[in-house]
Design a protein around this motif. Structure first.
Motif, short mmCIF file in Angstrom:
data_model
loop_
_atom_site.label_atom_id
_atom_site.label_comp_id
_atom_site.label_asym_id
_atom_site.label_seq_id
_atom_site.Cartn_x
_atom_site.Cartn_y
_atom_site.Cartn_z
N TYR A 93 0.80 -1.24 0.00
CA TYR A 93 0.00 0.00 0.00
C TYR A 93 0.82 1.28 0.00
N MET A 94 1.98 1.28 0.63
CA MET A 94 2.78 2.50 0.71
C MET A 94 3.18 2.96 -0.69
N GLU A 95 3.03 4.25 -0.93
CA GLU A 95 3.37 4.89 -2.20
C GLU A 95 2.42 4.52 -3.35
N LYS A 96 1.37 3.75 -3.07
CA LYS A 96 0.40 3.41 -4.13
C LYS A 96 -0.37 4.67 -4.48
N GLY A 97 -0.62 4.87 -5.76
CA GLY A 97 -1.31 6.07 -6.23
C GLY A 97 -2.79 6.06 -5.88
N ILE A 98 -3.33 7.27 -5.64
CA ILE A 98 -4.76 7.36 -5.34
C ILE A 98 -5.56 7.31 -6.64
N SER A 99 -6.82 6.91 -6.53
CA SER A 99 -7.69 6.79 -7.70
C SER A 99 -8.23 8.16 -8.11
N ASN A 100 -8.73 8.23 -9.33
CA ASN A 100 -9.37 9.46 -9.81
C ASN A 100 -10.60 9.79 -8.98
N SER A 101 -11.33 8.75 -8.54
CA SER A 101 -12.54 9.02 -7.76
C SER A 101 -12.20 9.62 -6.39
N LEU A 102 -11.12 9.14 -5.74
CA LEU A 102 -10.71 9.74 -4.47
C LEU A 102 -10.26 11.17 -4.71
N ASN A 103 -9.53 11.39 -5.78
CA ASN A 103 -9.08 12.74 -6.11
C ASN A 103 -10.27 13.68 -6.31
N THR A 104 -11.32 13.20 -6.97
CA THR A 104 -12.52 14.01 -7.19
C THR A 104 -13.19 14.36 -5.86
N TYR A 105 -13.31 13.38 -4.96
CA TYR A 105 -13.88 13.67 -3.63
C TYR A 105 -13.06 14.75 -2.93
N MET A 106 -11.73 14.62 -2.99
CA MET A 106 -10.88 15.61 -2.32
C MET A 106 -11.03 16.99 -2.95
N GLU A 107 -10.98 17.06 -4.28
CA GLU A 107 -11.10 18.35 -4.96
C GLU A 107 -12.42 19.04 -4.62
N ASN A 108 -13.48 18.25 -4.45
CA ASN A 108 -14.79 18.80 -4.11
C ASN A 108 -15.00 18.94 -2.61
N ARG A 109 -13.97 18.62 -1.83
CA ARG A 109 -14.01 18.72 -0.37
C ARG A 109 -15.16 17.91 0.23
N GLN A 110 -15.41 16.76 -0.37
CA GLN A 110 -16.50 15.89 0.08
C GLN A 110 -15.96 14.74 0.92
N SER A 111 -16.74 14.35 1.89
CA SER A 111 -16.43 13.14 2.65
C SER A 111 -17.23 11.99 2.04
N PHE A 112 -16.91 10.78 2.48
CA PHE A 112 -17.61 9.60 1.98
C PHE A 112 -17.82 8.65 3.15
N VAL A 113 -19.05 8.16 3.29
CA VAL A 113 -19.37 7.14 4.29
C VAL A 113 -20.16 6.05 3.57
N PHE A 114 -19.64 4.83 3.59
CA PHE A 114 -20.29 3.71 2.89
C PHE A 114 -21.59 3.33 3.61
N ARG A 115 -22.61 3.11 2.84
CA ARG A 115 -23.89 2.59 3.35
C ARG A 115 -24.34 1.50 2.39
N ASN A 116 -24.95 0.45 2.91
CA ASN A 116 -25.48 -0.60 2.03
C ASN A 116 -26.41 0.03 1.01
N GLY A 117 -26.30 -0.44 -0.23
CA GLY A 117 -27.13 0.09 -1.30
C GLY A 117 -26.52 1.29 -2.00
N VAL A 118 -25.31 1.71 -1.56
CA VAL A 118 -24.65 2.83 -2.22
C VAL A 118 -24.42 2.44 -3.68
N ILE A 119 -24.75 3.36 -4.57
CA ILE A 119 -24.70 3.06 -6.00
C ILE A 119 -23.27 2.87 -6.48
N SER A 120 -22.37 3.76 -6.12
CA SER A 120 -20.98 3.59 -6.55
C SER A 120 -20.06 3.72 -5.34
#
Length: 180
Positions: A93-120
């Motif tokens: 895991y160390m030095e592994k690159g972040i995904s585009n989706s994580l980058n998008t959450y960060m750029e939009n200053r959004q948090s994420f909490v998984f819930r059953n039934g989450v679409i993506s």
């Protein structure tokens, strides 16, 4: 060092433009800090600067404590890669690159909490199938510098309110550490 064959002139204000192709390849965005080094041979080297990387040892200890308290694998990332991990094999895991989706959450200053039934679900890293349970961006001085990510547990349960609040607190605390 690898030659690109690209030559740029310094303008009257001492500026040099880094070509678009290089910025895109190295994921250098407008406003990104670059650290400047000079070598004895007369070369000037620009390196992406990671303020979160400056506190990586502290971040690693924080990730270890979070994992011991809640038993969810924990990753702390800067804007490019994982800088600290706990509860997962560090070599994987160390030095592994972040995904585009994580980058998008960060750029939009959004948090994420998984819930059953989450679409993506949020897959935070490149080349893995790991899913985030909780993610909060690390914000310091109004800028986003990274994220604290807790991966889903093997039993697949939704994160508790306590786990979510701990992740949020970790991100806020690391952001504060960078201000000092």
């Amino acid at each position: 060092m690898k030659a690109t064959g690209i030559v740029r002139r310094i303008d009257d204000l001492g500026r040099v433009v880094i070509p678009k192709e290089i910025r895109r390849t190295l994921k250098i965005r407008e406003g990104d800090p670059l650290e400047i080094f000079t070598l004895p041979s007369g070369e000037v080297v620009f390196k992406k600067y990671s303020p979160v990387g400056e506190i990586s040892q502290f971040a690693a200890q924080y990730a270890d404590v979070l994992y011991k308290v809640i038993s969810l694998p924990t990753l702390i990332c800067d804007r490019e890669r994982v800088i600290a991990s706990a509860g997962v094999p560090k070599k994987d895991y160390m030095e592994k690159g972040i995904s585009n989706s994580l980058n998008t959450y960060m750029e939009n200053r959004q948090s994420f909490v998984f819930r059953n039934g989450v679409i993506s679900p949020l897959v935070p890293l490149e080349d893995t199938s790991d899913v985030a349970s909780v993610m909060y961006p690390i914000i310091s001085g109004g800028d986003v510098f990274g994220a604290v990510v807790m991966l889903k547990s093997s039993d697949g349960k939704n994160p508790t309110e306590t786990e979510s609040k701990l992740c949020q607190s970790a991100a806020a605390f690391l952001g504060k550490q960078m201000e000092e």
